[in-house]
Design a protein around this motif. Structure first.
Motif, short mmCIF file in Angstrom:
data_model
loop_
_atom_site.label_atom_id
_atom_site.label_comp_id
_atom_site.label_asym_id
_atom_site.label_seq_id
_atom_site.Cartn_x
_atom_site.Cartn_y
_atom_site.Cartn_z
N PRO A 114 0.82 -1.22 0.00
CA PRO A 114 0.00 0.00 0.00
C PRO A 114 0.85 1.27 0.00
O PRO A 114 1.83 1.39 0.74
CB PRO A 114 -0.82 -0.12 1.29
CG PRO A 114 -0.89 -1.58 1.55
CD PRO A 114 0.44 -2.13 1.09
N ASP A 115 0.46 2.21 -0.84
CA ASP A 115 1.08 3.53 -0.91
C ASP A 115 0.58 4.34 0.29
O ASP A 115 -0.58 4.73 0.35
CB ASP A 115 0.68 4.21 -2.23
CG ASP A 115 1.30 5.58 -2.43
OD1 ASP A 115 1.65 6.24 -1.43
OD2 ASP A 115 1.38 6.01 -3.59
N HIS A 116 1.45 4.55 1.27
CA HIS A 116 1.04 5.21 2.51
C HIS A 116 0.64 6.67 2.31
O HIS A 116 -0.07 7.23 3.14
CB HIS A 116 2.11 5.08 3.59
CG HIS A 116 3.44 5.65 3.20
ND1 HIS A 116 4.40 4.89 2.56
CD2 HIS A 116 3.97 6.88 3.33
CE1 HIS A 116 5.47 5.64 2.33
NE2 HIS A 116 5.23 6.85 2.79
N PHE A 117 1.04 7.27 1.20
CA PHE A 117 0.68 8.66 0.95
C PHE A 117 -0.82 8.84 0.72
O PHE A 117 -1.36 9.92 0.94
CB PHE A 117 1.47 9.22 -0.23
CG PHE A 117 2.93 9.34 0.04
CD1 PHE A 117 3.43 10.37 0.82
CD2 PHE A 117 3.82 8.40 -0.46
CE1 PHE A 117 4.78 10.47 1.10
CE2 PHE A 117 5.18 8.49 -0.20
CZ PHE A 117 5.67 9.53 0.58
N ASP A 166 -7.58 -0.36 5.85
CA ASP A 166 -8.28 -1.63 5.67
C ASP A 166 -8.65 -1.90 4.22
O ASP A 166 -8.86 -3.05 3.84
CB ASP A 166 -9.55 -1.68 6.52
CG ASP A 166 -9.26 -1.67 8.00
OD1 ASP A 166 -8.17 -2.15 8.40
OD2 ASP A 166 -10.12 -1.18 8.77
N ASN A 167 -8.75 -0.83 3.43
CA ASN A 167 -9.13 -0.96 2.03
C ASN A 167 -8.31 0.03 1.18
O ASN A 167 -8.85 0.99 0.65
CB ASN A 167 -10.63 -0.72 1.86
CG ASN A 167 -11.10 -1.05 0.47
OD1 ASN A 167 -10.46 -1.81 -0.25
ND2 ASN A 167 -12.22 -0.47 0.07
N TYR A 203 -3.00 12.15 -1.46
CA TYR A 203 -4.06 11.75 -0.54
C TYR A 203 -5.31 11.33 -1.30
O TYR A 203 -5.69 11.94 -2.31
CB TYR A 203 -4.40 12.91 0.39
CG TYR A 203 -5.55 12.65 1.32
CD1 TYR A 203 -5.48 11.66 2.29
CD2 TYR A 203 -6.72 13.40 1.23
CE1 TYR A 203 -6.54 11.42 3.15
CE2 TYR A 203 -7.79 13.17 2.09
CZ TYR A 203 -7.69 12.18 3.05
OH TYR A 203 -8.74 11.94 3.89
N ASP A 204 -5.95 10.26 -0.82
CA ASP A 204 -7.21 9.79 -1.41
C ASP A 204 -8.20 9.55 -0.27
O ASP A 204 -8.06 8.58 0.49
CB ASP A 204 -6.99 8.49 -2.19
CG ASP A 204 -8.23 8.02 -2.92
OD1 ASP A 204 -9.35 8.40 -2.52
OD2 ASP A 204 -8.09 7.25 -3.88
N PRO A 205 -9.20 10.42 -0.11
CA PRO A 205 -10.13 10.28 1.00
C PRO A 205 -10.96 8.99 0.95
O PRO A 205 -11.52 8.57 1.96
CB PRO A 205 -11.03 11.51 0.89
CG PRO A 205 -10.88 11.98 -0.52
CD PRO A 205 -9.52 11.56 -0.96
N LYS A 206 -11.02 8.33 -0.22
CA LYS A 206 -11.76 7.08 -0.33
C LYS A 206 -10.94 5.87 0.09
O LYS A 206 -11.47 4.76 0.21
CB LYS A 206 -12.27 6.90 -1.76
CG LYS A 206 -13.27 7.95 -2.16
CD LYS A 206 -13.74 7.72 -3.58
CE LYS A 206 -14.72 8.82 -3.98
NZ LYS A 206 -15.12 8.69 -5.39
#
Length: 152
Positions: free
Chosen positions: A72-75, A91-92, A84-87
């Protein structure tokens, strides 16, 4: 082992930056097709052509190697990051990255020269309308680009 081309804007991240860091995560990929290639197809030990785009000298400039497969890309979870991706959630996660290691600089092989080379006519990079930041490269295309550097 497979071969890939990763595009980067050198004002943001260059082959020189990778050389200094030695190993870096390849973050910020926000295209589903490119993400799926990183997640499903890019494997440990695969080799990468580093391609500078959106600059004066557009083209292949170096080689890297995959040293860590998709994670997973922690950014995507950091609200202060441009990635950043608010979605997305831990967990997903929606976005992933791989770690790459610097191998060597190459003499520039410009996009113009690649487009003029009939051996590269089927390469996604030289086909019209291809904007992907990550794309596969065949072994024959890889070898042709290395020959074009005049270093091999």
């Amino acid at each position: 082992m497979a071969y890939w081309l990763f595009k980067t804007e050198p004002d943001t991240f260059s082959i020189d930056t990778l050389k200094r860091q030695k190993v870096s995560c390849w973050e910020g990929v926000r295209n589903y097709q490119a993400r799926n290639m990183m997640r499903d197809d890019i494997k440990l030990g695969d080799e990468i052509l580093i391609y500078h785009s959106s600059c004066k000298d557009v083209g292949v400039v170096g080689i890297a190697k995959v040293v860590k497969e998709a994670y997973p890309d922690h950014f995507q979870f950091d609200p202060h990051s441009p990635y950043y991706d608010p979605k997305a959630s831990p967990d997903n996660p929606r976005w992933i990255m791989v770690d790459i290691e610097y191998q060597r600089h190459l003499r520039l092989v410009s996009l113009k020269r690649m487009k003029a080379n009939p051996q590269l006519a089927e390469m996604p990079l030289v086909k019209r309308g291809n904007r992907l930041s990550i794309m596969p490269v065949t072994e024959a295309q890889w070898q042709e680009i290395l020959q074009m550097t005049g270093q091999f």
